[in-house]
Write a protein that holds these residues in place. Sequence first.
Motif, short mmCIF file in Angstrom:
data_model
loop_
_atom_site.label_atom_id
_atom_site.label_comp_id
_atom_site.label_asym_id
_atom_site.label_seq_id
_atom_site.Cartn_x
_atom_site.Cartn_y
_atom_site.Cartn_z
N GLY A 32 -12.77 6.27 3.20
CA GLY A 32 -11.42 5.78 2.88
C GLY A 32 -10.81 5.09 4.08
N GLY A 34 -7.64 3.73 4.22
CA GLY A 34 -6.19 3.60 4.16
C GLY A 34 -5.62 3.94 5.53
N GLY A 37 -7.57 7.03 7.24
CA GLY A 37 -8.90 6.68 7.74
C GLY A 37 -8.83 5.65 8.85
N ARG A 70 -0.20 -0.90 -0.69
CA ARG A 70 0.64 -1.13 -1.86
C ARG A 70 1.97 -0.39 -1.77
NH1 ARG A 70 -2.86 -3.47 -5.32
NH2 ARG A 70 -1.52 -3.14 -7.11
N GLY A 73 6.50 0.03 2.77
CA GLY A 73 6.66 -0.36 4.17
C GLY A 73 7.89 0.21 4.83
N PHE A 74 8.20 1.48 4.53
CA PHE A 74 9.28 2.18 5.23
C PHE A 74 8.65 2.99 6.36
CE2 PHE A 74 13.01 2.76 2.07
CZ PHE A 74 12.74 1.55 1.45
N CYS A 231 -10.86 10.87 3.51
CA CYS A 231 -9.46 10.42 3.59
C CYS A 231 -9.16 9.60 2.35
CB CYS A 231 -9.25 9.58 4.85
SG CYS A 231 -9.69 10.43 6.36
N GLY A 250 3.33 5.11 -7.93
CA GLY A 250 4.62 4.57 -7.52
C GLY A 250 4.66 3.10 -7.89
N TYR A 275 13.96 3.77 -3.81
CA TYR A 275 14.08 3.29 -2.43
C TYR A 275 14.06 1.76 -2.43
CZ TYR A 275 9.16 3.75 -3.62
OH TYR A 275 7.96 3.71 -4.31
N CYS A 360 -0.42 13.21 2.43
CA CYS A 360 0.72 12.62 3.14
C CYS A 360 1.76 12.12 2.15
CB CYS A 360 0.25 11.52 4.06
SG CYS A 360 -0.76 12.19 5.40
N MET A 363 4.94 9.67 2.41
CA MET A 363 5.45 9.60 3.79
C MET A 363 4.41 9.13 4.78
SD MET A 363 6.66 13.52 3.86
CE MET A 363 7.69 14.13 2.52
N ALA A 366 4.57 6.91 8.52
CA ALA A 366 4.93 7.54 9.79
C ALA A 366 4.16 8.83 10.05
CB ALA A 366 6.44 7.85 9.81
C1 LIG Z 1 4.42 2.67 -4.28
C2 LIG Z 1 4.32 3.46 -3.02
C3 LIG Z 1 5.31 3.31 -2.04
C4 LIG Z 1 5.23 4.03 -0.86
N1 LIG Z 1 6.12 3.77 0.14
C5 LIG Z 1 5.99 4.40 1.33
C6 LIG Z 1 6.84 4.04 2.41
O1 LIG Z 1 7.64 3.13 2.30
N2 LIG Z 1 6.72 4.74 3.57
C7 LIG Z 1 5.80 5.76 3.71
O2 LIG Z 1 5.75 6.39 4.76
N3 LIG Z 1 4.93 6.04 2.72
C8 LIG Z 1 5.00 5.38 1.55
N4 LIG Z 1 4.10 5.64 0.56
C9 LIG Z 1 3.05 6.61 0.84
C10 LIG Z 1 1.99 6.05 1.80
O3 LIG Z 1 1.63 4.78 1.38
C11 LIG Z 1 0.81 7.01 1.82
O4 LIG Z 1 1.24 8.28 2.27
C12 LIG Z 1 -0.31 6.52 2.73
O5 LIG Z 1 -0.60 5.18 2.53
C13 LIG Z 1 -1.53 7.38 2.49
O6 LIG Z 1 -2.60 6.85 3.23
P1 LIG Z 1 -4.05 7.41 2.96
O7 LIG Z 1 -4.97 6.72 3.91
O8 LIG Z 1 -4.01 8.89 2.97
O9 LIG Z 1 -4.38 7.01 1.44
P2 LIG Z 1 -4.76 5.63 0.72
O10 LIG Z 1 -4.07 4.48 1.30
O11 LIG Z 1 -4.62 5.87 -0.73
O12 LIG Z 1 -6.29 5.44 1.11
C14 LIG Z 1 -7.34 6.10 0.45
C15 LIG Z 1 -8.49 5.11 0.39
O13 LIG Z 1 -9.67 5.80 0.00
C16 LIG Z 1 -10.44 4.92 -0.78
N5 LIG Z 1 -11.36 5.73 -1.59
C17 LIG Z 1 -11.05 6.57 -2.61
N6 LIG Z 1 -12.16 7.17 -3.08
C18 LIG Z 1 -13.19 6.70 -2.33
C19 LIG Z 1 -14.61 6.97 -2.33
N7 LIG Z 1 -15.16 7.84 -3.19
N8 LIG Z 1 -15.39 6.31 -1.44
C20 LIG Z 1 -14.85 5.43 -0.57
N9 LIG Z 1 -13.51 5.14 -0.52
C21 LIG Z 1 -12.70 5.79 -1.38
C22 LIG Z 1 -9.41 4.17 -1.63
O14 LIG Z 1 -9.93 2.95 -2.10
C23 LIG Z 1 -8.27 4.01 -0.64
O15 LIG Z 1 -8.29 2.75 0.00
C24 LIG Z 1 4.16 4.95 -0.65
C25 LIG Z 1 3.17 5.10 -1.62
C26 LIG Z 1 3.25 4.36 -2.80
C27 LIG Z 1 2.16 4.51 -3.81
#
Ligand SMILES: Cc1cc2nc3c(=O)[nH]c(=O)nc-3n(C[C@H](O)[C@H](O)[C@H](O)COP(=O)(O)OP(=O)(O)OC[C@H]3O[C@@H](n4cnc5c(N)ncnc54)[C@H](O)[C@@H]3O)c2cc1C
Length: 380
Positions: A32, A34, A37, A70, A73-74, A231, A250, A275, A360, A363, A366
Amino acid sequence: MTARLASYWEIGAPPHQPPRDLPRHTDLLIVGAGFLGSWLAYWISKLKPAWAQRTLVVERDLTGYGASTRNAGFLTAGHVSEMLADEAECGFDALFAQFLKRRAGLALTLTEFPDLPTDPCGSADYDEITDPKRALARRVNGALAARGEAPAFETRSACLGGSEREVFFSPSDRGVNPMQLLARLRAAARAAGVRFAYGVRAQALSGGKAVLALPAPAGLQELAYGRAWLCVNAFDSELVSRSQIVPGRGQVLVTSPVQAATSHHLGFLHDGYDYFKFVDGRLLLGGGRHRFKAQEQTTELTPTDEVRQYLLALACTIVGHDRFRIDYNWAGIMGFPQDRHIAISHRTDLDDTTSTLNACGGMGVALTPLVARDEVLRLP
Ligand SMILES: Cc1cc2nc3c(=O)[nH]c(=O)nc-3n(C[C@H](O)[C@H](O)[C@H](O)COP(=O)(O)OP(=O)(O)OC[C@H]3O[C@@H](n4cnc5c(N)ncnc54)[C@H](O)[C@@H]3O)c2cc1C
């Protein structure tokens, strides 16, 4: 019909190319790419550079399917209404510990990437100010003062849809383009030797062995690893049989350029479920999940008419008129620990070599820098 509509940040960002081949062994594997990761990869490259060339990141999408590309961006440490609700769930100490992590993560983002464009607009919590909220804001500011830190919250006047009201204001919160931050994290990690493989899905992992699905015609491949972190956020249950993580969609819209009788801060409404902010002269507005809870517990990226109508009506209230179009509308998926909003712990060990890092929630922008840094500091 499913539609995957690009977020405002993804438009114009070319998808990554899938790899032609992959190694059969890696010392460190991150699943992952995101924020979590990518921050892990970044901190490995910065704090444990000897591991960088021994690290592989696999990401199943060519851009990012989840939250990080997606979101709204807060870059925020938190706001009082949301924190009051969280305090009821987990108590003050856990709430304050997480607030400190977000505050430190926000500061770290700015010090690690001083050239990252951000909007130093602060945030305003537009919900009604109540006595319990005043008491919580005082308690948080007092706990910060005891640590020799500046207060987080002040009250001031702000304008929403043409009417002035008293709000809790957080001066240090900022707006950011999440793709720009992600691109910097990944570029720094790549420059130190971390390998990213896009379009590669981890199908199963345990005990130092992963099965990866590569794009056709390559198909399935086995990979041995020394240590792996999942992740994958909302998609945890696809890989972990007893996963505690549930998905939450969301939805977000961005209007045409608009004149608004509203202060240009990050704005929170309805305990933070809704928001908004202003970007390039447009209103960006997200939320509605609390109104349509059952249908939003999904990993499906298609925005819905119901939420769009809800957000459209709210957009009119925020800007004070209806003289705008919706130019962009998309959905992202976050992961929550069961039905809770806040996670006390972000790490679950699956076996000696494999852990999940997640939860997370809404949130992560940050919160992820600190969660990832703590993890990397455990490496020898
Ligand atoms: C609409 C929306 C608005 C938000 N606004 C805010 C904000 O303004 N401020 C804030 O702080 N937070 C916000 N958040 C939350 C924030 O975006 C998340 O907390 C953060 O991006 C999480 O990051 P992550 O790396 O844990 O997850 P993700 O970004 O979901 O990354 C997980 C990744 O794993 C990959 N993946 C999944 N399964 C597999 C697999 N089997 N093999 C390989 N890859 C895989 C996916 O493709 C994905 O890219 C928002 C969330 C949403 C949905």
